[in-house]
Design an enzyme around this catalytic site. Structure first.
Site, mmCIF file in Angstrom:
data_model
loop_
_atom_site.group_PDB
_atom_site.id
_atom_site.type_symbol
_atom_site.label_atom_id
_atom_site.label_comp_id
_atom_site.label_asym_id
_atom_site.label_seq_id
_atom_site.Cartn_x
_atom_site.Cartn_y
_atom_site.Cartn_z
ATOM 1 N N ASP A 66 0.848 -1.182 0.000
ATOM 2 C CA ASP A 66 0.000 0.000 0.000
ATOM 3 C C ASP A 66 0.893 1.243 0.000
ATOM 4 O O ASP A 66 2.102 1.152 0.186
ATOM 5 C CB ASP A 66 -0.946 0.014 1.208
ATOM 6 C CG ASP A 66 -0.219 -0.251 2.511
ATOM 7 O OD1 ASP A 66 0.949 0.174 2.661
ATOM 8 O OD2 ASP A 66 -0.803 -0.904 3.384
ATOM 9 N N ASP A 68 1.478 5.000 1.617
ATOM 10 C CA ASP A 68 1.144 5.961 2.668
ATOM 11 C C ASP A 68 1.723 7.313 2.304
ATOM 12 O O ASP A 68 2.828 7.409 1.775
ATOM 13 C CB ASP A 68 1.725 5.494 4.005
ATOM 14 C CG ASP A 68 1.141 4.160 4.439
ATOM 15 O OD1 ASP A 68 -0.097 4.055 4.494
ATOM 16 O OD2 ASP A 68 1.918 3.224 4.688
ATOM 17 N N ASP A 144 9.231 3.908 13.227
ATOM 18 C CA ASP A 144 9.803 2.758 13.934
ATOM 19 C C ASP A 144 11.211 2.364 13.497
ATOM 20 O O ASP A 144 12.117 2.264 14.310
ATOM 21 C CB ASP A 144 8.839 1.553 13.888
ATOM 22 C CG ASP A 144 8.329 1.230 12.489
ATOM 23 O OD1 ASP A 144 8.749 1.891 11.517
ATOM 24 O OD2 ASP A 144 7.509 0.287 12.368
#
Ligand code: ATP
Ligand code: MG
Length: 440
Positions: A66, A68, A144
């Site tokens: 996907d 983002d 992260d």
């Protein structure tokens, strides 16, 4: 300033900028809808970046799952730009721009909390609210892993790198941004993400991250069960379930997700039940690669089969009928499991049906088999039986019989039912000496 372990952005914000000729991302590889969003933001005078897995996977020459988008525009401003936009968000507000079935997620740059602001944290430093907006730079430092903090700039097609992600990407290294212990404390799910990306990309966790993974698994006990369920689906239903399972076991994280199963894995008997789980996961991976549907019910049925099967055996010894035993065992195992990981009812009911059908598939008298073929969970239960027959020789004849039954036309089916072995004994045959265990 350093905020409760949040890595502080350096004073001199000098990110490395890789101009278009210096990286492999071409607009042709970016899905059209993501480009539309980026260009719309640009036209409105806002900043728009592709970020996260989309950039990472494109740089690796992989097809992103996907796309983002990160922007300086506030959620309401994003909403005003798109007709097909919805604002969502539990932990933080995000804009979802819908194009038919495709969703492009647009997130406003997030900042860090002010010093001493621990209102959004638990005692252990876990972040429960995270909705302070910030700059691109701050947004990069709160992500992260370094390889997930690369930004593709739609204005000049460059890749912006604050955290050294480009270098790590080339080295095949997964490195937490900042101190891994603190980052995993803030959000223990990052440990599962570390495993997921390592498995999917074939990356190594860097040394300090590894040490933290070995140490901090217990923090997963603090994560709400519903979030763990979502994460488990990402772990096991992305096509890399076998590698993921092995890494989870390696870092001793699996036991925090499936404690009953994990405990029984220590009672290994000629490779069982480990091989059964691995085969089930392999099966899932193959189905995903072939773009066949996979259901969480089947996955959980496989992962929890050993505790369910053992519990059912105990109940049978206490004189429950086989069907009663597997049903009661299923109830108990599911009830124990949902204390750790949510397992929505619609799926747990199906998993219990798959288990109960294992008993019913073994009963072939009369018209029963023909009725079973119509059962909504027949196909899943039959697939489950095939997996069991791979390690349990006593089930091979049964599994083959069901395969044949499905291949026959109506009259062939009736004949097969009439001709089926009159006693269960024939299929109880065991291989002599050192054979596989004939347990079901
Ligand atoms: P995938 O290929 O699975 O989509 P992804 O890296 O895009 O991988 P997402 O869950 O889609 O993962 O998240 C998008 C980005 O948001 C990540 O790349 C990361 O930068 C950031 N992110 C997501 N979850 C966290 C988290 N728990 N802590 C910090 N940053 C996160
Ligand atoms: Mg993503």
């Amino acid at each position: 300033k350093s905020v409760l372990g949040r890595p502080a952005p350096p004073k001199d914000p000098a990110p490395r900028r890789h101009a278009r000729p210096g990286h492999g991302i071409s607009r042709a590889k970016i899905r059209e809808n993501a480009l539309k969003v980026l260009y719309r933001l640009k036209k409105a005078g806002d900043e728009g970046y592709l970020v996260g897995g989309g950039v990472r996977d494109l740089l690796l020459g992989r097809e992103p799952k996907d796309f983002d988008v990160a922007t300086n525009a506030l959620p309401d401003e994003v909403k005003a730009l798109f007709r097909n936009c919805r604002l969502i968000g539990r932990r933080f507000r995000l804009a979802h721009v819908h194009f038919g079935r495709e969703i492009i997620e647009v997130a406003t740059f997030r900042g860090h909390h002010d010093e001493g602001d621990d209102a959004g944290r638990t005692e252990n430093g876990m972040i429960v609210r995270d909705n302070v907006y910030g700059s691109l730079e701050e947004d990069a430092w709160r992500r992260d892993f370094t390889v997930n903090a690369l930004y593709y700039n739609i204005n000049d097609f460059s890749v912006v790198d604050y955290t050294g992600g480009m270098e790590d990407l080339k080295a095949g290294r997964l490195r937490a941004i900042g101190d891994p212990r603190q980052r995993y404390r803030e959000d223990p799910v990052r440990m599962l993400r570390a495993v997921r990306f390592a498995a999917k990309l074939g990356f190594r966790n860097d040394e300090t991250s590894e040490a933290a993974l070995f140490e901090l698994g217990h923090l997963l006990e603090e994560v709400v069960p519903a979030r763990l369920f979502d994460e488990i689906l990402k772990l096991f239903m992305a096509g890399y379930a076998v590698e993921t399972f092995e890494l989870l076991r390696h870092y001793r994280l699996f036991g925090y997700l499936f404690p009953d199963t994990d405990e029984l894995l220590h009672y290994e008997d000629e490779g069982f039940p480990l091989t059964f789980i691995v085969r089930a996961l392999e099966n899932t991976d193959i189905r995903i690669r072939e773009e066949k549907p996979v259901t969480p019910a089947f996955l959980f049925a496989a992962l929890l089969w050993e505790p369910a099967r053992r519990q059912a055996a105990l109940l049978r010894e206490a004189d429950a009928s086989p069907i009663q035993a597997i049903q009661m065992a299923g109830d108990e195992v599911v009830a124990r499991q949902v204390r750790h990981v949510a397992f929505p009812k619609r799926f747990s009911l199906q998993a219990r049906e798959i288990w109960a059908l294992q008993e019913r598939l073994a009963r072939r008298n009369g018209k029963r088999p023909l009725r079973l073929l119509e059962h909504p969970r027949f196909r899943a239960a039959y697939d489950f039986l095939l997996l069991r027959a791979e390690y349990d020789e006593s089930l091979v004849e049964l599994a083959e019989w069901w395969t044949r039954l499905q291949e026959e036309d109506e009259s062939g089916r009736e004949k097969l039912c009439a001709a089926r072995p009159s006693s269960g004994r024939r299929r109880r045959r065991r291989r002599r000496g050192g054979g596989k265990k004939a347990e079901s």
